[in-house]
Scaffold this motif. Structure first.
Motif, PDB file in Angstrom:
ATOM      1  N   PHE A 109      37.877 -44.281  25.940  1.00 25.79           N
ATOM      2  CA  PHE A 109      39.036 -43.556  26.475  1.00 25.79           C
ATOM      3  C   PHE A 109      39.670 -42.687  25.386  1.00 25.79           C
ATOM      4  O   PHE A 109      40.016 -41.528  25.620  1.00 25.79           O
TER       5      PHE A 109
ATOM      6  N   ILE B 244      38.590 -40.328  34.560  1.00 22.94           N
ATOM      7  CA  ILE B 244      37.499 -41.263  34.295  1.00 22.94           C
ATOM      8  C   ILE B 244      37.196 -42.049  35.568  1.00 22.94           C
ATOM      9  O   ILE B 244      38.101 -42.593  36.205  1.00 22.94           O
TER      10      ILE B 244
ATOM     11  N   ILE C 196      42.448 -43.056  35.576  1.00 29.47           N
ATOM     12  CA  ILE C 196      41.207 -43.821  35.728  1.00 29.47           C
ATOM     13  C   ILE C 196      41.090 -44.315  37.163  1.00 29.47           C
ATOM     14  O   ILE C 196      42.042 -44.866  37.720  1.00 29.47           O
TER      15      ILE C 196
ATOM     16  N   ILE D 165      34.466 -38.191  32.765  1.00 26.87           N
ATOM     17  CA  ILE D 165      33.594 -39.266  32.305  1.00 26.87           C
ATOM     18  C   ILE D 165      33.243 -40.169  33.485  1.00 26.87           C
ATOM     19  O   ILE D 165      34.111 -40.542  34.274  1.00 26.87           O
TER      20      ILE D 165
ATOM     21  N   GLY E  80      37.349 -39.781  24.418  1.00 33.71           N
ATOM     22  CA  GLY E  80      37.328 -38.792  25.495  1.00 33.71           C
ATOM     23  C   GLY E  80      38.583 -37.955  25.530  1.00 33.71           C
ATOM     24  O   GLY E  80      38.524 -36.731  25.757  1.00 33.71           O
TER      25      GLY E  80
END
Length: 458
Positions: A364, A122, A169, A245, A367
């Motif tokens: 999150f 992400i 992330i 993402i 996903g």
């Protein structure tokens, strides 16, 4: 007597001519002074008809908002206290004398397992427009929750940790640091970077197109796609990280946008339906169904060309590319920029951060479920395919060639040639190479076929 009258008449004529000349001279001097003053204003970027861009009724509330330096120090402190989960790097880029630095924070709950490609990746960007301070405050809140120094209300931490184990992330808490500093110095309406370019118009998808209501102050796209160091850094980061993402976080309204920004339609097919489904769930579960949902171009009321989200979806092939607008005061004056883009009181401030933090962590989780079901593949093809690495010639020249390191590690800039010329020369080189190869192959083919033709003739 008659001669005296004629002389007197000549004197009067001369006097009237002299008066006329003096009047004309005075008017010319006044015009010159006015022109000179206008030129100074234009040179300073203070256009007489654009003063509304620089005026603001409400100053920054420092009881609620960090300065840029203090916010970045807070984030560095989080990283220092939680090296097992967080790491930070500062990336610098320079183009034609203009330099930009960007901090990138990486979160991975178990660092030993972060090198593989099995996790959900992400990429989040905040503070792309300098005046939208609330977005960087949200970045700090999300990082604080990830490091477990703050907690989401009504959330089971064990279940949340189970989700966080499955993802990596990367957070850019303040993409436009130079523009943010201009806002902090009093330019409360400034959204552009340190040299007057809108970073969300500087990407290559449909770059440079201008609508009828185009505002050169607000939407300056730069001299070419990726002309700005900030977009160069973000582009390289997205290409190397290959996120599942992408979210570009803004303020000015409340909305959950998906591609496209440069046209009033959304992509077709199952990927688009999955994006919309996730946005509808976030809106219903955590945002009170108050957000607009759809394409940026179809929902905002105007088209935006050269945006980051359209590039991420069309070129980087991020399966889920979003733009989140997290706050907007529609009752505020268009001149009162800080109030229009940022909450003013502690209650609204905390509500925005709490609601949107919950929405992000729900994203999150959703996903991660998509990855488990095998539905998300960066690049738009099966995971691991070499097609993920393909980029266009224009993208290569705009991004990869823009800055290189020599053997001593010093940064080098491309020769001061326009990118258009470089692309043209490269294409001519490729075309000539293909033609030469074709001619060479044709000649070999003719040589090889001659004995066969001779034999048949005999």
């Amino acid at each position: 007597m008659g001669g005296h009258r004629r002389r007197q008449k000549r004197f009067l004529d001369r006097s009237s001519c002299s008066s006329s000349l003096n009047f004309v001279t005075m008017m010319l001097v006044l015009c010159f002074l006015l022109f000179f003053w206008t030129g100074i204003c234009l040179a300073d970027g203070k256009q007489p008809n654009a003063t509304h861009h620089h005026s603001s009724f409400t100053p920054i509330n420092h009881d609620l908002y960090h300065t840029s330096g203090a916010l970045l120090e807070e984030i560095e402190g989080l990283v220092d206290r939680h090296p097992d989960k967080l790491s930070i790097e500062t990336i610098s880029s320079k183009n034609k004398g203009y330099q930009a630095k960007m901090n990138v924070v990486t979160y991975c709950r178990e660092k030993k397992e972060c090198d593989g490609k099995s996790k959900l990746r992400i990429l989040l960007s905040f503070g792309q427009h300098g005046r939208e301070l609330i977005t960087s405050e949200l970045a700090l809140r999300i990082l604080s929750i990830l490091s477990e120094e703050e907690f989401l209300p009504n959330t089971d931490r064990r279940s949340l940790n189970n989700t966080l184990d499955k993802l990596v992330i990367k957070v850019v808490p303040m993409e436009n640091i130079n523009g943010r500093r201009l806002v902090e110095s009093g330019e409360f309406c400034e959204r552009r970077n340190g040299r007057g370019v809108d970073l969300n118009r500087n990407w290559s998808v449909d770059w440079g197109k201008k609508e009828k209501d185009y505002d050169p102050y607000e939407e300056n796209p730069g001299t070419a796609p990726f002309s700005e160091p900030e977009t160069q850094v973000m582009r390289k980061l997205s290409m190397s990280f290959e996120p599942h993402i992408w979210v570009n976080v803004h303020s000015g309204m409340e909305a959950l946008f998906m591609p496209y920004d440069h046209k009033n339609t959304t992509p077709e097919g199952a990927p688009s339906q999955r994006m919309r489904s996730i946005l509808e769930k976030l809106n219903h579960l955590h945002l009170g169904d108050r957000c607009l949902i759809g394409s940026g171009g179809g929902s905002v009321g105007y088209l935006a060309h050269g945006t980051a989200t359209d590039y991420m979806y069309d070129v980087v092939r991020v399966p889920m590319a979003f733009t989140f607008e997290i706050y907007g005061d529609t009752a505020a004056s268009s001149k009162d920029c800080f109030k229009m883009f940022n909450p003013m009181d502690i209650t609204t401030f905390n509500k925005v951060l709490n609601d949107w933090s919950a929405a992000f962590f729900a994203m999150f989780r959703l996903g991660a479920l998509q990855v488990e079901d095998g539905l998300l593949h960066p690049g738009g093809v099966a995971a691991g395919s070499s097609m993920n690495k393909w980029i266009s010639i224009d993208d290569y020249l705009n991004g990869y060639l823009m800055e290189r390191r020599n053997r001593y590690g010093k940064k080098m800039e491309v020769l001061d040639l326009g990118m258009q010329e470089i692309r043209t020369y490269f294409r001519l080189f490729m075309l000539s190479s293909v033609l030469l190869m074709f001619m060479f192959c044709s000649r070999i083919s003719k040589k090889n076929t001659r004995p066969i033709v001779t034999a048949i003739s005999l």
